[in-house]
Scaffold this motif. Sequence first.
Motif, PDB file in Angstrom:
ATOM      1  N   LEU A   9       4.953   0.364 -11.283  1.00 36.65           N
ATOM      2  CA  LEU A   9       5.564   1.478 -10.591  1.00 36.65           C
ATOM      3  C   LEU A   9       6.877   1.179 -10.107  1.00 36.65           C
ATOM      4  O   LEU A   9       7.210   0.248  -9.186  1.00 36.65           O
ATOM      5  CB  LEU A   9       4.787   2.190  -9.405  1.00 36.65           C
ATOM      6  N   ALA A  45       1.310   5.506  -6.618  1.00 37.64           N
ATOM      7  CA  ALA A  45       0.735   4.267  -6.334  1.00 37.64           C
ATOM      8  C   ALA A  45      -0.929   4.511  -6.187  1.00 37.64           C
ATOM      9  O   ALA A  45      -1.523   3.690  -6.614  1.00 37.64           O
ATOM     10  CB  ALA A  45       1.143   3.570  -5.208  1.00 37.64           C
ATOM     11  N   ILE A  53       4.697  -3.081  -7.687  1.00 34.61           N
ATOM     12  CA  ILE A  53       5.594  -1.690  -7.116  1.00 34.61           C
ATOM     13  C   ILE A  53       7.077  -2.363  -6.921  1.00 34.61           C
ATOM     14  O   ILE A  53       7.091  -3.236  -6.169  1.00 34.61           O
ATOM     15  CB  ILE A  53       4.950  -0.827  -5.918  1.00 34.61           C
TER      16      ILE A  53
END
Length: 228
Positions: A9, A45, A53
């Motif tokens: 992400l 998330a 991330i």
Amino acid sequence: MTESRGLVLVVEDERHIADIQRLYLAREGFGVHVETDGNAGLAAAKAMQPVAIVLDIGLPGLDGLAFCLALRDAGDWTPIVLVTARGEEPDRILGLELGADDYLTKPFSPRELVARLKTVLRRAAGPPGEPAGRFGRLTVDPARRTVLRDGEPVELTATEFNLLAHLLQRPGQVFTREQLLAQVWGYPGYRDTRMVDVFVSQLRAKLGDASPIRTVRGVGYSATPPNA
């Protein structure tokens, strides 16, 4: 065809930077999902459960530091690499204290981002070896990557666990900050040794008076055996 390494992400409000990150991560076999504000990123998330991330600090809506705090407070320990245009050390240090695993300051090479992300994922995968099962009031389980203090669980990030386990593998041995950066972080020759101090401080805060970590002034850190 490159084997998938999992979903990353990217939460970045500058589109051209996000596009470059997506390109380089995809080349390495990562799936990539991009969000451009903090609230949408936090929701992604939680919904997508990415393997890592890449998080900008200066986000609209919910900034990266608040994002990191919210994720960790929810018990989510997904590895986070912070990205910031701010050069001030306090922002970087605060990000690490809130549970980030690494950081990069803009401008940076996208190849360095990929390399850092791979290193963070290797650290998170573990186990880092076989530290002693019991060390004073601590019980360390390398297979489950858990730490108990007086029988109660202590929540550690992947990097915090690896640092503690590395020190416990060689009780009494003194490691310089440069050695720890090379052996735990995988960053030989990296100059920002302040990162080591931050993670040691975090470990001590979480372990309280059961912490075995000792500072050797002018040299580095060691894990002192019980009753030493």
